[in-house]
Design an enzyme around this catalytic site. Structure first.
Site, PDB file in Angstrom:
ATOM      1  N   GLY A 123       0.768  -1.240   0.000  1.00 26.15           N
ATOM      2  CA  GLY A 123       0.000   0.000   0.000  1.00 26.15           C
ATOM      3  C   GLY A 123       0.793   1.280   0.000  1.00 26.15           C
ATOM      4  O   GLY A 123       0.219   2.361  -0.209  1.00 26.15           O
ATOM      5  N   GLY A 171       3.789  -3.553  -3.808  1.00 23.44           N
ATOM      6  CA  GLY A 171       3.662  -3.742  -5.250  1.00 23.44           C
ATOM      7  C   GLY A 171       4.032  -2.456  -5.974  1.00 23.44           C
ATOM      8  O   GLY A 171       5.107  -2.328  -6.555  1.00 23.44           O
ATOM      9  N   ARG A 172       3.139  -1.485  -5.834  1.00 23.15           N
ATOM     10  CA  ARG A 172       3.307  -0.218  -6.543  1.00 23.15           C
ATOM     11  C   ARG A 172       4.649   0.459  -6.240  1.00 23.15           C
ATOM     12  O   ARG A 172       5.309   0.979  -7.137  1.00 23.15           O
ATOM     13  CB  ARG A 172       2.163   0.724  -6.125  1.00 23.15           C
ATOM     14  N   ARG A 179      -5.557   3.027 -15.725  1.00 25.14           N
ATOM     15  CA  ARG A 179      -5.650   3.788 -14.479  1.00 25.14           C
ATOM     16  C   ARG A 179      -6.343   5.152 -14.624  1.00 25.14           C
ATOM     17  O   ARG A 179      -7.175   5.496 -13.786  1.00 25.14           O
ATOM     18  CB  ARG A 179      -4.273   3.944 -13.821  1.00 25.14           C
ATOM     19  N   TYR A 200      -9.561   5.154 -12.308  1.00 22.87           N
ATOM     20  CA  TYR A 200      -9.415   5.879 -11.039  1.00 22.87           C
ATOM     21  C   TYR A 200      -9.309   7.384 -11.233  1.00 22.87           C
ATOM     22  O   TYR A 200      -9.014   8.098 -10.275  1.00 22.87           O
ATOM     23  CB  TYR A 200      -8.132   5.458 -10.305  1.00 22.87           C
ATOM     24  N   CYS A 227     -13.176   3.653 -28.601  1.00 26.17           N
ATOM     25  CA  CYS A 227     -14.476   4.315 -28.760  1.00 26.17           C
ATOM     26  C   CYS A 227     -15.196   4.448 -27.420  1.00 26.17           C
ATOM     27  O   CYS A 227     -16.223   3.808 -27.187  1.00 26.17           O
ATOM     28  CB  CYS A 227     -15.311   3.554 -29.769  1.00 26.17           C
ATOM     29  N   GLU A 228     -14.619   5.228 -26.533  1.00 23.20           N
ATOM     30  CA  GLU A 228     -15.188   5.530 -25.222  1.00 23.20           C
ATOM     31  C   GLU A 228     -14.747   6.931 -24.857  1.00 23.20           C
ATOM     32  O   GLU A 228     -13.568   7.259 -25.027  1.00 23.20           O
ATOM     33  CB  GLU A 228     -14.620   4.598 -24.130  1.00 23.20           C
ATOM     34  N   TYR A 239       0.328  -1.877 -12.133  1.00 20.18           N
ATOM     35  CA  TYR A 239      -1.075  -1.811 -12.525  1.00 20.18           C
ATOM     36  C   TYR A 239      -1.222  -1.177 -13.905  1.00 20.18           C
ATOM     37  O   TYR A 239      -2.179  -0.461 -14.174  1.00 20.18           O
ATOM     38  CB  TYR A 239      -1.912  -1.072 -11.459  1.00 20.18           C
TER      39      TYR A 239
HETATM   40  C1  LIG Z   1      -2.900  -5.145  -4.008  1.00 23.15           C
HETATM   41  C2  LIG Z   1      -2.392  -5.723  -2.752  1.00 23.15           C
HETATM   42  C3  LIG Z   1      -1.099  -5.433  -2.317  1.00 23.15           C
HETATM   43  C4  LIG Z   1      -0.185  -4.468  -3.018  1.00 23.15           C
HETATM   44  O1  LIG Z   1      -0.598  -3.155  -2.897  1.00 23.15           O
HETATM   45  P1  LIG Z   1       0.377  -1.971  -3.376  1.00 23.15           P
HETATM   46  O2  LIG Z   1      -0.404  -0.751  -3.141  1.00 23.15           O
HETATM   47  O3  LIG Z   1       0.661  -2.201  -4.829  1.00 23.15           O
HETATM   48  O4  LIG Z   1       1.609  -2.038  -2.544  1.00 23.15           O
HETATM   49  C5  LIG Z   1      -0.651  -6.067  -1.182  1.00 23.15           C
HETATM   50  N1  LIG Z   1      -1.428  -6.931  -0.491  1.00 23.15           N
HETATM   51  C6  LIG Z   1      -2.689  -7.230  -0.893  1.00 23.15           C
HETATM   52  C7  LIG Z   1      -3.480  -8.186  -0.103  1.00 23.15           C
HETATM   53  C8  LIG Z   1      -3.206  -6.630  -2.030  1.00 23.15           C
HETATM   54  O5  LIG Z   1      -4.454  -6.915  -2.406  1.00 23.15           O
END
Ligand SMILES: *Cc1c(COP(=O)(O)O)cnc(C)c1O
Length: 430
Positions: free
Chosen positions: A239, A275-276, A312, A316, A343-344, A372
């Site tokens: 996150g 992740g991000r 994205r 979002y 076409c959106e 993502y």
């Molecule tokens: C999507 C997700 C992550 C990764 O989130 P990031 O914001 O990309 O770091 C980690 N754990 C779970 C359970 C997720 O669903």
């Protein structure tokens, strides 16, 4: 920090001019920097060096096999959310005992496959799922290791679609039922409770939601301990946010400093699922201007990439910087919408954006597209998915080929009763 920068007004990835990649591979394409990925992983990993921990890269952010192999080479595990991601993680060489499996809708088959592979544990999201896990594990004559995902009811102050730790969200087990659910889990013969999981959302740019969530989790872990249910692992999810435009998210080091005292208190081994923050700024989407067009009040820059390639902005309303690959020192600025061919009306990369003037044929880089990005791509409008390219120093490698038209129809078939030349049914308009 990332490795996309100008040299003599030409945007490079590491030592490679993007104009050269365009000549070799064409547009659109995703381009990732090897150096950025490694640096981001190591910065995150090292921030927690003082405690026992495992970084499990959230592979839904970027699940290309080459990227996962790179993560594996750095010692990363994987946070997976499907059987397909389990397949990818194993194929890329991530050890099963570094894989954790989250998601509210795990199917029997996916659970079986993960048990067979011997993953570290499941992040369980409901009592119903616990029961299924128990049944599947018992039928296989084994036990499923689980961490219960707690919903700490924290507002992470992010886009509502990526807030996951609010009471109203579909994720996790409500904090008020947590203790009883742990006791229930511990009573199931096919279940071995090993941990607590909390992931409250994505693209968080402040520390306080993480801290507040962990404070609740620490209390829970202490309660469990005193009730004879000690846990070995604390999975704090992912996150941590990145800079897309003017956000100032904490550095992984500051993130770690803020939460390490709480983590130490638990005496748990810590699992982290970024992740991000690892992949986001390690990739761009390279695209070419096809046309410019002025209507009464607006100017549009129409590019060859679209929402099916990078969702994205449409999904979002997310901001991505868009910069010219060839920088001109005295280009005048203008306010434009950067849109794709789909076409959106929702097919845009930027709206009312002040940008240096561009013309047909110019190359643009859509920044911060490494997480993502490709993983959310689709074939909408029958657009073949674009290639992914990994750059290391002055070298590059296509780590996913551009799809062909044949790829588009793979798996489709036309049944015999639709064979051409058959007489149309009587009601068919002639
Ligand atoms: C999507 C997700 C992550 C990764 O989130 P990031 O914001 O990309 O770091 C980690 N754990 C779970 C359970 C997720 O669903």
């Amino acid at each position: 920090m990332h490795d996309f920068h100008y040299r003599q007004d030409a945007l490079h990835c590491e030592d490679l001019p993007l104009e050269r990649l365009d000549k070799e591979q064409g547009t659109p394409c995703y381009i990732y920097s090897h150096a950025t990925l490694i640096r981001h992983f190591q910065a995150f990993d090292q921030a927690f060096a003082t405690i026992p921990h495992l970084v499990a890269f959230a592979i839904k952010a970027n699940s290309n096999l080459a990227i996962l192999r790179l993560m594996a080479s750095q010692g990363s595990g994987a946070d997976i959310v499907s059987g397909g991601e389990l397949f990818r993680a194993l194929r890329a060489g991530i050890p099963p005992d570094k894989i954790v499996f989250a998601g509210v809708g795990k199917r029997h088959q996916e659970i079986r496959e993960a048990l067979e592979a011997g993953i570290l544990f499941f992040n369980v999201e409901s009592s119903a799922e616990l029961q299924t896990l128990n049944d599947v594990a018992r039928a296989m004559g084994t036990q499923a290791r689980v961490a219960l995902r707690i919903n700490p009811d924290i507002d992470p102050d992010t886009h509502p679609y990526i807030a996951t730790g609010l009471k109203k969200s579909k994720f996790g087990i409500g904090a008020d039922h947590a203790v009883e659910t742990f006791h229930h889990a511990a009573s199931l013969p096919g279940i071995r409770v090993v941990g607590v999981h909390a992931h409250i959302g994505s693209q968080l740019t402040h520390l306080s939601p993480f801290v507040e969530s962990l404070q609740k989790v620490v209390v829970l872990i202490e309660t469990l301990h005193t009730q004879g249910l000690p846990v070995q692992y604390l999975n704090i999810g992912g996150g941590l946010g990145i800079t897309y435009s003017n956000e100032t998210p904490p550095h992984p080091r500051a993130f770690a400093e803020a939460i390490l005292p709480l983590l130490r208190q638990t005496r748990c081994e810590i699992i982290l699922e970024p992740g991000r923050v690892i992949a986001g700024n390690a990739g761009i989407l390279l695209t070419r201007v096809l046309y410019t067009k002025e209507t009464g009040t607006k100017k549009f820059v129409i590019v060859d990439a679209a929402m099916n390639d990078l969702l994205r902005p449409s999904l979002y309303d997310a901001h991505h910087d868009i910069v010219p690959v060839r920088r001109l020192s005295h280009a005048s600025e203008e306010v434009v919408d950067v849109v794709g061919p789909v076409c959106e009306s929702g097919d845009f990369f930027a709206r009312n954006r002040a940008m240096p003037q561009v013309k047909a044929g110019d190359l643009l880089a859509v920044m911060s597209a490494g997480a993502y990005g490709f993983t959310m791509a689709s074939n909408y409008n029958s657009r073949p998915r674009v290639p992914e390219i990994l750059v290391k120093g002055g070298d590059s490698c296509v780590i996913r080929a551009r799809e062909t038209f044949d790829d588009l129809v793979r798996g489709e078939c036309i049944p015999d009763f639709l064979e051409l030349g058959q007489a149309p049914p009587p009601s068919f308009p002639q």
